[in-house]
Design a protein around this motif. Structure first.
Motif, PDB file in Angstrom:
ATOM      1  N   GLY B   7       0.268   5.822 -12.117  1.00  0.00           N
ATOM      2  CA  GLY B   7      -0.129   4.463 -12.489  1.00  0.00           C
ATOM      3  C   GLY B   7       0.240   3.465 -11.398  1.00  0.00           C
ATOM      4  O   GLY B   7      -0.528   2.556 -11.073  1.00  0.00           O
ATOM      5  N   THR B   8       1.430   3.642 -10.815  1.00  0.00           N
ATOM      6  CA  THR B   8       1.901   2.736  -9.753  1.00  0.00           C
ATOM      7  C   THR B   8       0.977   2.805  -8.535  1.00  0.00           C
ATOM      8  O   THR B   8       0.582   1.781  -7.976  1.00  0.00           O
ATOM      9  CB  THR B   8       3.340   3.142  -9.339  1.00  0.00           C
ATOM     10  N   ILE B   9       0.628   4.025  -8.152  1.00  0.00           N
ATOM     11  CA  ILE B   9      -0.210   4.207  -6.953  1.00  0.00           C
ATOM     12  C   ILE B   9      -1.621   3.657  -7.211  1.00  0.00           C
ATOM     13  O   ILE B   9      -2.210   3.002  -6.338  1.00  0.00           O
ATOM     14  CB  ILE B   9      -0.220   5.699  -6.552  1.00  0.00           C
ATOM     15  N   LEU B  10      -2.135   3.874  -8.413  1.00  0.00           N
ATOM     16  CA  LEU B  10      -3.463   3.323  -8.744  1.00  0.00           C
ATOM     17  C   LEU B  10      -3.428   1.798  -8.753  1.00  0.00           C
ATOM     18  O   LEU B  10      -4.390   1.140  -8.334  1.00  0.00           O
ATOM     19  CB  LEU B  10      -3.941   3.850 -10.101  1.00  0.00           C
ATOM     20  N   LEU B  11      -2.309   1.242  -9.211  1.00  0.00           N
ATOM     21  CA  LEU B  11      -2.166  -0.218  -9.199  1.00  0.00           C
ATOM     22  C   LEU B  11      -2.218  -0.744  -7.753  1.00  0.00           C
ATOM     23  O   LEU B  11      -2.762  -1.821  -7.501  1.00  0.00           O
ATOM     24  CB  LEU B  11      -0.857  -0.642  -9.878  1.00  0.00           C
ATOM     25  N   GLY B  12      -1.668   0.055  -6.823  1.00  0.00           N
ATOM     26  CA  GLY B  12      -1.753  -0.313  -5.404  1.00  0.00           C
ATOM     27  C   GLY B  12      -3.206  -0.437  -4.957  1.00  0.00           C
ATOM     28  O   GLY B  12      -3.569  -1.358  -4.225  1.00  0.00           O
ATOM     29  N   GLY B  13      -4.048   0.492  -5.422  1.00  0.00           N
ATOM     30  CA  GLY B  13      -5.475   0.434  -5.083  1.00  0.00           C
ATOM     31  C   GLY B  13      -6.168  -0.765  -5.705  1.00  0.00           C
ATOM     32  O   GLY B  13      -6.949  -1.458  -5.051  1.00  0.00           O
ATOM     33  N   VAL B  14      -5.843  -1.018  -6.977  1.00  0.00           N
ATOM     34  CA  VAL B  14      -6.458  -2.166  -7.674  1.00  0.00           C
ATOM     35  C   VAL B  14      -6.039  -3.472  -6.992  1.00  0.00           C
ATOM     36  O   VAL B  14      -6.860  -4.379  -6.785  1.00  0.00           O
ATOM     37  CB  VAL B  14      -6.053  -2.169  -9.172  1.00  0.00           C
ATOM     38  N   ALA B  15      -4.753  -3.568  -6.632  1.00  0.00           N
ATOM     39  CA  ALA B  15      -4.263  -4.780  -5.969  1.00  0.00           C
ATOM     40  C   ALA B  15      -4.949  -4.967  -4.617  1.00  0.00           C
ATOM     41  O   ALA B  15      -5.315  -6.086  -4.247  1.00  0.00           O
ATOM     42  CB  ALA B  15      -2.752  -4.695  -5.788  1.00  0.00           C
ATOM     43  N   THR B  25      -8.571 -12.709  -7.866  1.00  0.00           N
ATOM     44  CA  THR B  25      -8.136 -13.415  -9.075  1.00  0.00           C
ATOM     45  C   THR B  25      -6.621 -13.609  -9.190  1.00  0.00           C
ATOM     46  O   THR B  25      -6.143 -14.024 -10.238  1.00  0.00           O
ATOM     47  CB  THR B  25      -8.592 -12.656 -10.337  1.00  0.00           C
ATOM     48  N   MET B  26      -5.870 -13.280  -8.153  1.00  0.00           N
ATOM     49  CA  MET B  26      -4.401 -13.375  -8.166  1.00  0.00           C
ATOM     50  C   MET B  26      -3.737 -12.239  -8.947  1.00  0.00           C
ATOM     51  O   MET B  26      -2.539 -12.264  -9.173  1.00  0.00           O
ATOM     52  CB  MET B  26      -3.899 -14.719  -8.714  1.00  0.00           C
ATOM     53  N   LEU B  27      -4.527 -11.247  -9.364  1.00  0.00           N
ATOM     54  CA  LEU B  27      -3.943 -10.064  -9.999  1.00  0.00           C
ATOM     55  C   LEU B  27      -3.113  -9.290  -8.970  1.00  0.00           C
ATOM     56  O   LEU B  27      -2.193  -8.559  -9.315  1.00  0.00           O
ATOM     57  CB  LEU B  27      -5.066  -9.167 -10.549  1.00  0.00           C
ATOM     58  N   SER B  28      -3.472  -9.456  -7.696  1.00  0.00           N
ATOM     59  CA  SER B  28      -2.776  -8.728  -6.634  1.00  0.00           C
ATOM     60  C   SER B  28      -1.492  -9.422  -6.181  1.00  0.00           C
ATOM     61  O   SER B  28      -0.781  -8.895  -5.335  1.00  0.00           O
ATOM     62  CB  SER B  28      -3.706  -8.597  -5.427  1.00  0.00           C
ATOM     63  N   GLN B  29      -1.194 -10.605  -6.740  1.00  0.00           N
ATOM     64  CA  GLN B  29       0.012 -11.320  -6.315  1.00  0.00           C
ATOM     65  C   GLN B  29       1.269 -10.577  -6.806  1.00  0.00           C
ATOM     66  O   GLN B  29       1.251  -9.975  -7.900  1.00  0.00           O
ATOM     67  CB  GLN B  29      -0.007 -12.738  -6.877  1.00  0.00           C
ATOM     68  N   PRO B  30       2.357 -10.623  -6.036  1.00  0.00           N
ATOM     69  CA  PRO B  30       3.546  -9.831  -6.396  1.00  0.00           C
ATOM     70  C   PRO B  30       4.071 -10.065  -7.811  1.00  0.00           C
ATOM     71  O   PRO B  30       4.530  -9.124  -8.455  1.00  0.00           O
ATOM     72  CB  PRO B  30       4.570 -10.250  -5.347  1.00  0.00           C
ATOM     73  N   LEU B  31       3.999 -11.311  -8.310  1.00  0.00           N
ATOM     74  CA  LEU B  31       4.522 -11.564  -9.657  1.00  0.00           C
ATOM     75  C   LEU B  31       3.705 -10.794 -10.704  1.00  0.00           C
ATOM     76  O   LEU B  31       4.261 -10.221 -11.644  1.00  0.00           O
ATOM     77  CB  LEU B  31       4.495 -13.068  -9.971  1.00  0.00           C
ATOM     78  N   ALA B  32       2.381 -10.760 -10.516  1.00  0.00           N
ATOM     79  CA  ALA B  32       1.510 -10.063 -11.472  1.00  0.00           C
ATOM     80  C   ALA B  32       1.743  -8.551 -11.409  1.00  0.00           C
ATOM     81  O   ALA B  32       1.945  -7.899 -12.444  1.00  0.00           O
ATOM     82  CB  ALA B  32       0.058 -10.389 -11.184  1.00  0.00           C
ATOM     83  N   THR B  33       1.753  -7.996 -10.206  1.00  0.00           N
ATOM     84  CA  THR B  33       1.915  -6.535 -10.090  1.00  0.00           C
ATOM     85  C   THR B  33       3.324  -6.100 -10.519  1.00  0.00           C
ATOM     86  O   THR B  33       3.486  -5.062 -11.158  1.00  0.00           O
ATOM     87  CB  THR B  33       1.613  -6.041  -8.664  1.00  0.00           C
ATOM     88  N   ALA B 157      -9.390   3.239  -1.542  1.00  0.00           N
ATOM     89  CA  ALA B 157      -8.751   4.454  -1.021  1.00  0.00           C
ATOM     90  C   ALA B 157      -7.614   4.100  -0.064  1.00  0.00           C
ATOM     91  O   ALA B 157      -6.539   4.716  -0.095  1.00  0.00           O
ATOM     92  CB  ALA B 157      -9.785   5.324  -0.311  1.00  0.00           C
ATOM     93  N   LEU B 158      -7.855   3.091   0.757  1.00  0.00           N
ATOM     94  CA  LEU B 158      -6.826   2.667   1.709  1.00  0.00           C
ATOM     95  C   LEU B 158      -5.607   2.106   0.973  1.00  0.00           C
ATOM     96  O   LEU B 158      -4.458   2.403   1.328  1.00  0.00           O
ATOM     97  CB  LEU B 158      -7.426   1.600   2.639  1.00  0.00           C
ATOM     98  N   GLY B 159      -5.869   1.307  -0.069  1.00  0.00           N
ATOM     99  CA  GLY B 159      -4.776   0.725  -0.867  1.00  0.00           C
ATOM    100  C   GLY B 159      -3.950   1.810  -1.542  1.00  0.00           C
ATOM    101  O   GLY B 159      -2.715   1.778  -1.502  1.00  0.00           O
ATOM    102  N   VAL B 160      -4.630   2.788  -2.137  1.00  0.00           N
ATOM    103  CA  VAL B 160      -3.934   3.886  -2.825  1.00  0.00           C
ATOM    104  C   VAL B 160      -3.108   4.699  -1.819  1.00  0.00           C
ATOM    105  O   VAL B 160      -1.923   4.979  -2.044  1.00  0.00           O
ATOM    106  CB  VAL B 160      -4.962   4.794  -3.554  1.00  0.00           C
TER     107      VAL B 160
END
Lengths: 248, 235
Positions: B7-15, B25-33, B157-160
């Protein structure tokens, strides 16, 4: 005016991918063409004409991504006039696109990157420092109320107002919004700082307070300098703290 | 546990997607993640400790024009996840502070190095742009959709991959250091934490005040009033 609300909506949704293929050569060019495609599908029924026009639109374009919706609406309107044999040629479309891109970037950068984003973060942090998960949600909502609102409605504004969209009240309205958010933001930073210094009604120890003020002074002194970047300063401070903990 | 890491690694891709290619949308901001990771790992306090510091520092990073900003999307995920993973292994108070310090520093390093990766991705997209234009000139409109799909898949893919690599390297290289030197690292946290918060607050204040006396006065008044209210309301 023959573009339907559903076409404008599809353009707005596609504008979310404006930067999906961002590159140094064309910047948002490909995303721009992709977002404009629903309008060209409607006004240019001939497949070859449409593909040629889309190829033209993949050229360099860059602006603040949220306000790009406004430029998309304006250009969709011009393309429609051009297809109907109106007094608009391809050069004129390209000129309007370029001018609007720069004007919207100047306004959008100030609104979104310099004001709204720090403001939304400040609202989120105010709640998060108390240990609540609601902070992240509040940050997301505050930002997207404006960001998604403008992205979705911007295409319609641009389409209906045409190239004069900024002069017709949008610029003063956004300027007023920037002023208000910045004023409220100044106030919230004061509250946030107080919450950091007095977290649960108990003031933090004096070392913490002095170090926080030292960090604040360093930040204010270096705020106008581009290099080192704030991240490099932060990393430097982190390394310094580790080294001093080792030496003590 | 494996699902949590997945889940953590997939969140990296989404961010990585939200930061620039899709939505912004700011979902990638550190507070959100960090909040999402805190809920995922069932340890919100540790995640917020790291997320708040990285968020306050990330605010001053602006993606203006052709500038390639630091990659706080991946930095935020790796920083918070690393701290959470280290705390899970030894849940003592000192370990938590030491892990928070390591998380923030790792997050900053990942964010700074990530800018080079973003530049690589953007150069890679240049050839995609040229290919797409030539296809369109041949009359193949579907090339635009294909180019966008390729851009999104590549960014994800790069994010993940970047998140997985940094997390693995961080755990491999830092677990021992945190366990052996938790006391010193906790001391370093007590020193660095307020400095980071002050530095970030200053940047935020600078963005709002813009040499306007009234806004400066509002900041001062709000600070004093909130301070008094917090002290008076204390039990």
């Amino acid at each position: 005016m023959s573009l339907s609300a559903s076409v404008l909506r599809r353009m707005a949704v596609r504008a979310s991918l404006l930067q999906a293929t961002w590159n140094y050569e064309r910047q948002q060019g490909l995303g721009w063409a992709w977002s404009l495609m629903p309008a060209l599908d409607r006004v240019l029924p001939d497949r070859a004409d449409r593909a040629a026009r889309l190829a033209e639109h993949t050229a360099y374009f860059n602006t603040q991504p949220t306000l790009a919706s406004v430029a998309l609406g304006v250009v969709a309107g011009l393309e429609e006039q051009r297809a109907q044999g109106g007094p608009v040629d391809a050069d004129q479309v390209a000129r309007v696109k370029g001018v609007l891109g720069s004007a919207l970037a100047a306004l959008g950068d100030r609104l979104f990157w310099f004001t709204l984003r720090p403001f939304a973060a400040c609202v989120g942090l105010l709640l998060a420092v108390r240990g609540s998960w609601v902070g992240a949600l509040a940050m997301w909502l505050v930002y997207n109320l404006v960001h998604l609102g403008m992205r979705w409605r911007g295409v319609g504004w641009g389409y209906r107002s045409g190239p004069a969209v900024l002069a017709e009240g949008l610029r003063p309205a956004l300027e007023r919004l920037i002023e208000r958010i910045a004023t409220l933001g100044s106030l919230l930073v004061g509250v946030l700082m107080a919450l950091l210094l007095v977290p649960h009604g108990e003031p933090r120890e004096i070392t913490f307070q002095i170090l926080l003020i030292a960090g604040l002074m360093l930040g204010l002194l270096t705020a106008t300098r581009a290099r080192p970047t704030p991240s490099q300063w932060a990393l430097g401070l982190g390394v310094m703290a580790v080294v001093s903990a080792w030496l003590r | 546990m494996n699902l949590v890491y997945l889940g953590t690694i997939l969140l990296g891709g989404v961010a990585a997607l939200d930061a620039t290619p899709v939505g912004q949308t700011m979902l990638s901001q550190p507070l959100a993640t960090a909040t999402i990771l805190g809920l995922l790992w069932n340890d919100l306090p540790t995640a917020l400790e790291v997320g708040i510091v990285l968020q306050i520092l990330a605010v001053s990073t602006q993606p203006i024009g052709a500038r390639t900003p630091e990659d706080y999307a991946t930095g935020g995920v790796v920083g918070a996840a690393l701290a959470l993973a280290l705390v899970t292994r030894q849940p003592f108070l000192l370990i938590r502070e030491a892990s928070a310090l390591v998380g923030v520093i790792a997050g900053l390093v990942v964010a700074i190095l990530g800018a080079a990766l973003t530049r690589w991705l953007r150069r890679r997209n240049e050839s995609l742009g040229r290919w797409c234009e030539s296809e369109l000139r041949e009359g193949r409109e579907q090339a635009l959709g294909a180019a966008h799909r390729a851009g999104i898949v590549l960014a994800f893919a790069l994010g993940v991959s970047y998140t997985a690599l940094c997390l693995a390297l961080g755990l491999w290289g830092l677990t021992g250091a945190v366990q052996m030197e938790s006391l010193r690292l906790a001391k370093a946290w007590n020193l660095a934490h307020p400095l980071w918060l002050g530095l970030g607050l200053a940047r935020m204040l600078h963005a709002f005040v813009q040499r306007r006396l009234l806004r400066g006065a509002l900041f001062g008044a709000a600070l004093v009033c909130a301070w008094i209210v917090l002290i008076v309301e204390a039990p």
